[in-house]
Scaffold this motif. Structure first.
Motif, mmCIF file in Angstrom:
data_model
loop_
_atom_site.group_PDB
_atom_site.id
_atom_site.type_symbol
_atom_site.label_atom_id
_atom_site.label_comp_id
_atom_site.label_asym_id
_atom_site.label_seq_id
_atom_site.Cartn_x
_atom_site.Cartn_y
_atom_site.Cartn_z
ATOM 1 N N SER A 53 -11.545 6.242 9.204
ATOM 2 C CA SER A 53 -10.828 6.113 10.472
ATOM 3 C C SER A 53 -9.510 5.372 10.317
ATOM 4 O O SER A 53 -8.693 5.348 11.233
ATOM 5 N N ALA A 54 -9.300 4.764 9.148
ATOM 6 C CA ALA A 54 -8.094 3.959 8.956
ATOM 7 C C ALA A 54 -6.884 4.841 8.702
ATOM 8 O O ALA A 54 -6.979 5.930 8.142
ATOM 9 N N VAL A 55 -5.724 4.324 9.124
ATOM 10 C CA VAL A 55 -4.472 5.011 8.831
ATOM 11 C C VAL A 55 -4.275 4.978 7.315
ATOM 12 O O VAL A 55 -4.618 4.000 6.657
ATOM 13 N N GLN A 56 -3.757 6.063 6.745
ATOM 14 C CA GLN A 56 -3.550 6.125 5.295
ATOM 15 C C GLN A 56 -2.798 4.889 4.822
ATOM 16 O O GLN A 56 -1.705 4.590 5.286
ATOM 17 N N SER A 57 -3.395 4.149 3.901
ATOM 18 C CA SER A 57 -2.772 2.928 3.399
ATOM 19 C C SER A 57 -2.229 3.149 2.002
ATOM 20 O O SER A 57 -2.451 4.182 1.374
ATOM 21 N N HIS A 58 -1.507 2.149 1.523
ATOM 22 C CA HIS A 58 -0.943 2.215 0.179
ATOM 23 C C HIS A 58 -2.055 2.165 -0.857
ATOM 24 O O HIS A 58 -3.001 1.400 -0.726
ATOM 25 N N ASN A 59 -1.955 2.984 -1.885
ATOM 26 C CA ASN A 59 -2.944 2.967 -2.963
ATOM 27 C C ASN A 59 -2.548 1.894 -3.972
ATOM 28 O O ASN A 59 -1.574 2.021 -4.698
ATOM 29 N N TRP A 60 -3.361 0.819 -4.038
ATOM 30 C CA TRP A 60 -3.039 -0.314 -4.889
ATOM 31 C C TRP A 60 -3.651 -0.195 -6.279
ATOM 32 O O TRP A 60 -3.341 -1.010 -7.154
ATOM 33 N N VAL A 61 -4.527 0.760 -6.511
ATOM 34 C CA VAL A 61 -5.244 0.827 -7.792
ATOM 35 C C VAL A 61 -4.261 0.952 -8.949
ATOM 36 O O VAL A 61 -3.353 1.788 -8.940
ATOM 37 N N GLY A 62 -4.454 0.089 -9.957
ATOM 38 C CA GLY A 62 -3.587 0.089 -11.120
ATOM 39 C C GLY A 62 -2.361 -0.779 -10.983
ATOM 40 O O GLY A 62 -1.599 -0.950 -11.937
ATOM 41 N N GLN A 63 -2.164 -1.359 -9.808
ATOM 42 C CA GLN A 63 -0.994 -2.205 -9.587
ATOM 43 C C GLN A 63 -1.363 -3.683 -9.668
ATOM 44 O O GLN A 63 -2.468 -4.085 -9.324
#
Length: 252
Positions: free
Chosen positions: A119-129
């Motif tokens: 249900s969340a608005v598309q967020s930034h993908n933090w994986v690998g950062q």
């Protein structure tokens, strides 16, 4: 021999031993097309760190126990992700916000997994950062697993301000960490970027060491103080369960 070239050849030696099992200096030199003295110097350096060892009866070299130590660190990281995944999904569904898992890496918090609520608005993908330790909830949890002296060493130098709310004084960060250790979680609002709030809790290994941080984050306008408190209670429960699955027992 240049430093970069030496590193490259040392890695090639490890790859040869991983593929072939055992090899002598002459055999390795032949495969690398270099002089035996070059291989001997590199093997001596690798042996000092237990990355290779000599089979005394055969005079050949094989991978050493140091490789297991390095592999173990990676395996431990993968274990955390695996054990946390189902709980992260449940937590994201319960809170309606994004759940992240981070570990300490090169003086920063490295995101190794992320689960978003449908249900969340598309967020930034933090994986690998990697993100700064002093300005994030996950970072402060990872810092709280260290001694104050270790924290000061890791945060040595000028701490950058990302927003007007970023804490840039090391002494103030250290003081905050006492509260994190006492409460078992930390809430950070608008410190890394305006409009982003997060709550994080530690994940421990069998020895009780903080090896990861689990967080719930969302836009500040929606992730209100009341919802953060509610999510924090569920987050702590999930982080404790991940720790339990990794072998930790709270005997206090």
């Amino acid at each position: 021999m240049g430093t970069v070239q030496s590193v490259d050849r040392a890695l090639q030696i490890l790859e040869i031993l991983a593929r072939d099992g055992e090899r002598g200096v002459t055999e390795i030199a032949g495969q690398l097309d270099v002089h035996k003295s070059t291989v001997s110097r590199l093997i001596d350096s690798l042996a000092e760190r237990d990355l290779v060892e000599q089979n005394e009866s055969r005079g050949k070299y094989r991978l050493g126990v140091g490789i297991l130590r390095l592999a173990g660190a990676t395996t431990a990281r993968l274990d955390v992700v695996q054990e946390a995944r189902s709980l992260s999904r449940s937590l994201a569904a319960a809170t309606g916000e994004t759940v992240n898992l981070a570990v300490l890496s090169e003086g920063a918090a490295l995101y190794v997994d992320q689960v978003e609520a449908t249900s969340a608005v598309q967020s930034h993908n933090w994986v690998g950062q990697r993100i700064p330790l002093h300005a994030t909830s996950n970072g402060k949890v990872l810092l709280a697993g260290m001694s104050d002296d270790e924290v000061r060493a890791v945060l040595a130098g000028e701490l950058p301000a990302y927003t007007t709310r970023t804490v840039t004084d090391v002494g103030e960060v250290v003081a905050q960490l006492a509260g994190v250790r006492h409460d078992g979680y930390v809430v950070v609002v608008d410190e890394l970027e305006h409009g982003l709030s997060a709550v994080a809790a530690p994940v421990r290994n069998i020895h009780g060491d903080v090896i990861a941080s689990m967080s719930v984050s969302g836009p500040t306008f929606r992730f209100t103080a009341e919802l953060v408190d509610r999510a924090g209670a569920e987050l702590v429960r999930c982080a404790l369960e991940v720790s339990r699955r990794l072998g930790w027992r709270d005997l206090t």
